[in-house]
Design an enzyme around this catalytic site. Sequence first.
Site, PDB file in Angstrom:
ATOM      1  N   GLU A  29       0.845  -1.210   0.000  1.00 49.24           N
ATOM      2  CA  GLU A  29       0.000   0.000   0.000  1.00 49.24           C
ATOM      3  C   GLU A  29       0.884   1.267   0.000  1.00 49.24           C
ATOM      4  OE1 GLU A  29      -2.206   0.407   3.673  1.00 49.24           O
ATOM      5  OE2 GLU A  29      -3.600   1.868   2.802  1.00 49.24           O
ATOM      6  N   LYS A  52      -9.291   2.523  -2.066  1.00 54.44           N
ATOM      7  CA  LYS A  52      -9.618   1.980  -0.730  1.00 54.44           C
ATOM      8  C   LYS A  52     -11.003   2.461  -0.288  1.00 54.44           C
ATOM      9  CE  LYS A  52      -7.131   1.522   3.690  1.00 54.44           C
ATOM     10  NZ  LYS A  52      -5.874   1.897   4.356  1.00 54.44           N
ATOM     11  N   CYS A  96      -5.603  -3.063   2.763  1.00 54.81           N
ATOM     12  CA  CYS A  96      -5.318  -3.002   4.202  1.00 54.81           C
ATOM     13  C   CYS A  96      -6.570  -3.095   5.084  1.00 54.81           C
ATOM     14  CB  CYS A  96      -4.491  -1.736   4.465  1.00 54.81           C
ATOM     15  SG  CYS A  96      -3.462  -1.856   5.945  1.00 54.81           S
TER      16      CYS A  96
HETATM   17  O1  LIG Z   1      -6.817  -2.364  10.681  1.00 51.65           O
HETATM   18  C1  LIG Z   1      -5.659  -2.240  11.119  1.00 51.65           C
HETATM   19  O2  LIG Z   1      -5.331  -2.617  12.231  1.00 51.65           O
HETATM   20  C2  LIG Z   1      -4.601  -1.630  10.252  1.00 51.65           C
HETATM   21  C3  LIG Z   1      -5.164  -0.910   9.070  1.00 51.65           C
HETATM   22  C4  LIG Z   1      -4.182  -0.029   8.426  1.00 51.65           C
HETATM   23  O3  LIG Z   1      -3.072   0.130   8.884  1.00 51.65           O
HETATM   24  C5  LIG Z   1      -4.531   0.651   7.188  1.00 51.65           C
HETATM   25  O4  LIG Z   1      -5.633   0.477   6.650  1.00 51.65           O
HETATM   26  O5  LIG Z   1      -3.679   1.396   6.685  1.00 51.65           O
END
Ligand SMILES: O=C(O)CCC(=O)C(=O)O
Length: 255
Positions: free
Chosen positions: A39, A107, A141
């Site tokens: 990401e 996202k 993510c």
């Molecule tokens: O959900 C999480 O614990 C991490 C999510 C995250 O770091 C993100 O989406 O960038």
Amino acid sequence: MKIAIFQMDLAFGSPEENIEKVKRWASNMESADVVVLPELWTTGYDLPNLKHMNDHFNQTVNVLKDLAVKHQVHIIGGSIAKSHQENIYNTMPVIDQKGSLVHEYSKLHLFKLMDEHLHLKEGNDDPSFTLDDIHFAGFICYDIRFPEWIRKSVLNGAKAVAVPAEWPAPRIDHWITLLKARAIENQVYVIACNRVGSDHANEFGGHSLIIDPWGKIIAEGSDQEEIIYGEIQAEEVEEIRKRIPIFDDRRVDFY
Ligand SMILES: O=C(O)CCC(=O)C(=O)O
């Protein structure tokens, strides 16, 4: 289909450095059909400065197009900040081995704990795309904490799920557990690329994963930089779905 996951550390706010690293790793990798990047791999979480990077998405996609053709590989390009009509999105480009941009997904769920909602706009794209006749869905993510979003794409035909991430080390057990659960409950391959290293606020946990539709880990990264290799076979999905036919057994009259 052979997969190569680029589990990189990222130079904060330094796209040139990160792009050079991806070019270098692509030149040195073993043969693969698909490369997966993390990401926001060009900038890391340098969110306040993304607004100064107008054409950054297109310029970086052009680099990835050249790399795809040069190495004859499909690229699930992690995600890259994309400016569009006053907004910035956290957007995954998918480039096929002919060098065509075949898909974009921004996202859907922004992660407030890392201030994404202050700098980014949530997307509204379909996550599905196809590479070599395999139906994929791509998520970014935090999206993996929303099983109904992933289930929807599986009901639409996805056999493999790709997940670029910058997932912090203190919650790496959530990362592994959620990804295994998404694979088992949906009987799909999960291919997940997490960065390593740290920035001023977070340490990132690596442990990139390739998980089969039975939930077995085929390949797992450490917490250091490396390329993780593994192979997926679409027929395996049908095999597992015959063994435990959850999609036939769903009680759609109840949910
Ligand atoms: O959900 C999480 O614990 C991490 C999510 C995250 O770091 C993100 O989406 O960038």
